[in-house]
Design an enzyme around this catalytic site. Structure first.
Site, mmCIF file in Angstrom:
data_model
loop_
_atom_site.group_PDB
_atom_site.id
_atom_site.type_symbol
_atom_site.label_atom_id
_atom_site.label_comp_id
_atom_site.label_asym_id
_atom_site.label_seq_id
_atom_site.Cartn_x
_atom_site.Cartn_y
_atom_site.Cartn_z
ATOM 1 C CB CYS A 26 -1.244 -60.201 37.245
ATOM 2 S SG CYS A 26 -2.650 -59.876 37.456
ATOM 3 C CD GLU A 50 -5.173 -55.629 43.754
ATOM 4 O OE1 GLU A 50 -5.481 -57.222 43.017
ATOM 5 O OE2 GLU A 50 -5.507 -55.472 44.350
HETATM 6 P P1 NAD Z 1 4.867 -51.961 36.294
HETATM 7 O O1 NAD Z 1 5.027 -51.673 37.046
HETATM 8 O O2 NAD Z 1 6.229 -51.028 34.945
HETATM 9 O O3 NAD Z 1 3.491 -50.275 35.674
HETATM 10 C C1 NAD Z 1 2.289 -49.952 36.660
HETATM 11 C C2 NAD Z 1 2.621 -48.701 36.866
HETATM 12 O O4 NAD Z 1 3.120 -47.695 37.606
HETATM 13 C C3 NAD Z 1 2.603 -47.471 35.495
HETATM 14 O O5 NAD Z 1 1.580 -46.716 34.928
HETATM 15 C C4 NAD Z 1 4.533 -46.946 35.702
HETATM 16 O O6 NAD Z 1 4.019 -45.638 35.374
HETATM 17 C C5 NAD Z 1 3.284 -47.049 37.183
HETATM 18 N N1 NAD Z 1 4.963 -47.125 37.655
HETATM 19 C C6 NAD Z 1 6.291 -47.182 38.066
HETATM 20 N N2 NAD Z 1 6.591 -46.914 38.610
HETATM 21 C C7 NAD Z 1 6.402 -46.194 39.481
HETATM 22 C C8 NAD Z 1 6.664 -45.054 40.679
HETATM 23 N N3 NAD Z 1 8.150 -45.122 41.084
HETATM 24 N N4 NAD Z 1 5.784 -44.282 41.016
HETATM 25 C C9 NAD Z 1 4.251 -44.117 40.485
HETATM 26 N N5 NAD Z 1 4.063 -45.990 40.024
HETATM 27 C C10 NAD Z 1 5.216 -45.604 38.934
HETATM 28 O O7 NAD Z 1 3.946 -52.278 35.671
HETATM 29 P P2 NAD Z 1 3.262 -52.680 34.037
HETATM 30 O O8 NAD Z 1 4.436 -53.560 32.980
HETATM 31 O O9 NAD Z 1 2.652 -52.050 33.623
HETATM 32 O O10 NAD Z 1 2.173 -54.065 34.498
HETATM 33 C C11 NAD Z 1 2.564 -55.042 34.169
HETATM 34 C C12 NAD Z 1 2.544 -55.945 35.529
HETATM 35 O O11 NAD Z 1 1.671 -55.261 36.784
HETATM 36 C C13 NAD Z 1 2.616 -57.673 35.422
HETATM 37 O O12 NAD Z 1 3.887 -57.656 36.881
HETATM 38 C C14 NAD Z 1 1.726 -58.237 36.605
HETATM 39 O O13 NAD Z 1 1.907 -59.012 37.353
HETATM 40 C C15 NAD Z 1 1.110 -56.693 36.779
HETATM 41 N N6 NAD Z 1 -0.175 -56.755 37.480
HETATM 42 C C16 NAD Z 1 -1.051 -57.516 38.256
HETATM 43 C C17 NAD Z 1 -1.993 -57.831 38.370
HETATM 44 C C18 NAD Z 1 -2.560 -57.413 39.842
HETATM 45 O O14 NAD Z 1 -3.726 -57.603 39.727
HETATM 46 N N7 NAD Z 1 -1.864 -58.353 40.977
HETATM 47 C C19 NAD Z 1 -3.131 -56.693 38.074
HETATM 48 C C20 NAD Z 1 -2.343 -56.217 36.364
HETATM 49 C C21 NAD Z 1 -1.397 -56.691 35.927
#
Ligand code: NAD
Length: 491
Positions: free
Chosen positions: A293, A259
């Site tokens: 998002c 997502e």
């Molecule tokens: P992010 O991608 O920076 O982090 C999300 C999670 O992924 C965190 O827990 C992070 O530590 C982990 N992560 C990062 N790199 C990783 C890796 N290499 N391996 C495993 N885990 C890893 O996102 P964010 O800044 O926390 O959230 C914002 C983003 O999330 C925005 O782009 C938003 O649009 C998206 N989002 C999407 C939805 C949806 O339903 N589509 C919902 C909420 C947020």
């Protein structure tokens, strides 16, 4: 990335939750500091997990899974209901924690907590409702059955923007279907999820069914995604993290559900109810300070109503009340999550201006606060479709608005995006609605309302916005795999 301290001081200290116990090298070991985004004050330290914690959590989930999946689904559902009740009993404390750790306006934080309780209840309701199939056979005396079975161990990786709800989005359908789960909470907003682990004692959950680890994505997160005993990885986060998780999952051909980000278009037609359009688009952009998002990221307005719409929109954005999420009442939005996010928004708006865009209101970091990561509610005009501000996710209280000559052009520009999460159209014309329903290439299309999905719907992005989806009966199916059984009767 926030700074790391070796020895925590007097602030609240949290631990991982692995195999039913609190785990983490307190008081030594590496910690991550969690700040209040409104005051920049350090409010807690959480452990910085790595390979060891990832392995321990997956091992615990593997050990618990066989017994857990052998329970009747109604028994598993009882635990989900108990989790929902525990959340309700602690709803105010959880909402206050959420509001403080991530600068979410209290009323919205309370909605997130309450909807999360409802979410556990909702999926508990599927206990007697999900089914396998009996398939017609080509042979005499043969029966074919399709069983729906848990995948095994799920890893749920959560973002900071709706940390508590998104955790439930992964935990509830996993647990109900007989999977066990390891949740990796966001390093930016881990506290509400960790407070919840402290309440799990009253639920008496069997050890290892739900494990929660903290740390950075490229450390504990990556270790989880490389583990060969994980059957599915469900990530909610940025497209960048989606790429990395998918690449890691490829090694063991682990199933992924992603997502990811969005760049939702809102189309305002000449026949739209202007009040509904303005109120919905503003609500969609300032909810949680624009860090959602699925909410309006770019607006296309038919030329006949462009000037009137822009004036109303600008007036409404100017009226948005900004304040400290924990202390101020009657506010509409608060600070951005961190300095990095504030700088990202500011950089994108500055680059848009440098490329010729005009600021109708806002356009800079707020000067009304001594501390904290505040950005002004912003409306931008004179933008070009290929500009960064129209193509990349801003994730802040910023609305670029573009005039279009007609509905055809609006549909074309709306679809011109690498993202495909949600979209919205404001019109009273049934033919335009029917066309948009067919022609908008997004996982969700909203008409005459703000973008916000229902728990019984299906939240799933197209293109770079993701693979698979969450919520409703289709969200449950994500956590199941099939086994087809052929039984031939012998004489
Ligand atoms: P992010 O991608 O920076 O982090 C999300 C999670 O992924 C965190 O827990 C992070 O530590 C982990 N992560 C990062 N790199 C990783 C890796 N290499 N391996 C495993 N885990 C890893 O996102 P964010 O800044 O926390 O959230 C914002 C983003 O999330 C925005 O782009 C938003 O649009 C998206 N989002 C999407 C939805 C949806 O339903 N589509 C919902 C909420 C947020």
């Amino acid at each position: 990335m926030k700074s790391i301290i070796k020895t925590p001081a007097t602030r609240a200290i949290y631990q991982h939750y692995i195999n039913g116990t609190f785990y983490g090298s307190v008081p030594s070991g590496d910690y991550i500091e969690v700040l209040d985004p409104c005051t920049e004050e350090i409010i807690a330290s959480v452990p910085r997990g790595g390979q060891e914690e990832a392995d321990a959590a997956v091992d615990a989930a593997v050990a618990a899974q066989r017994h857990w999946s052998s329970l009747p689904s109604v028994e598993r559902a009882k635990y989900l209901k108990a989790m929902a009740n525990t959340i309700r009993e602690n709803r105010v404390m959880l909402a206050e924690t959420l509001a403080r750790e991530q600068a979410k306006v209290k009323a919205l934080a309370q909605v997130e907590i309450d909807v999360t309780a409802e979410y556990y209840d909702y999926y508990a309701g599927f206990a007697r409702a999900y089914e396998g199939e009996i398939i017609q056979s080509d042979r005499v005396g043969e029966q074919i059955f399709l069983h729906k079975l848990p995948i095994g161990v799920v890893v749920g990786i959560c973002p900071w923007n709706f940390p508590f709800f998104v955790m439930a989005r992964k935990v509830a359908p996993s647990m109900l279907t007989g999977n066990t789960i390891v949740v990796k909470v966001s390093e930016e907003a881990p506290l509400t999820c960790l407070e919840f682990t402290k309440l799990l004692g009253s639920v008496n959950l069997p050890k290892g069914v739900l494990n929660v680890v903290c740390g950075y994505g490229n450390e504990v997160g990556e270790a989880l995604t490389h583990n060969k005993n994980v059957g599915m990885i469900s990530l909610t986060g940025s497209v960048d993290s989606g790429h990395k998780v998918m690449a890691a999952a490829a090694k063991n051909i682990t199933k992924v559900s992603l997502e990811l980000g969005g760049k939702a278009p809102a189309i305002v037609c000449e026949d739209a109810d202007m009040e509904v359009a303005v109120n919905s688009i503003v609500a969609s952009r300032i909810i949680y300070s624009g860090q959602v998002c699925n909410c309006a990221e770019r607006v296309y307005v038919e030329e006949g109503v462009y000037d009137a719409f822009l004036e109303k929109l600008t007036t409404a954005m100017k009226a948005v009340k900004v304040g400290n999420a924990s202390n101020d009442s009657g506010i509409d939005m608060s600070a951005q999550i961190n300095q990095k996010q504030l700088d990202k928004i500011s950089g994108m708006v500055d680059r848009a201006q440098a490329a010729g865009a005009k600021i109708a209101t806002g356009g800079k970091k707020s000067t009304s606060f001594d501390k904290g990561y505040f950005y002004e509610p912003t409306v931008i005009t004179n933008v070009k479709q290929d500009a960064e501000i129209m193509q990349k996710e801003v994730f802040g209280p910023v609305l670029p608005v573009m005039k279009v000559k007609d509905f055809d052009e609006a549909l074309k520009l709306a679809n011109d995006s690498e993202y495909g999460l949600t979209s919205a159209v404001y019109t009273r014309d049934i033919n335009k609605m029917l066309r948009a329903t067919k022609e908008l290439n997004f996982g969700e299309v909203y008409f005459n309302r703000e973008n916000f999905e229902a728990i019984q719907g299906f939240h799933a992005g197209w293109r770079k916005s993701g693979i698979g989806g969450a919520d409703g009966k289709h969200g449950l199916e994500e956590y199941l795999q099939t086994k087809t059984i052929y039984i031939q009767q012998t004489s």
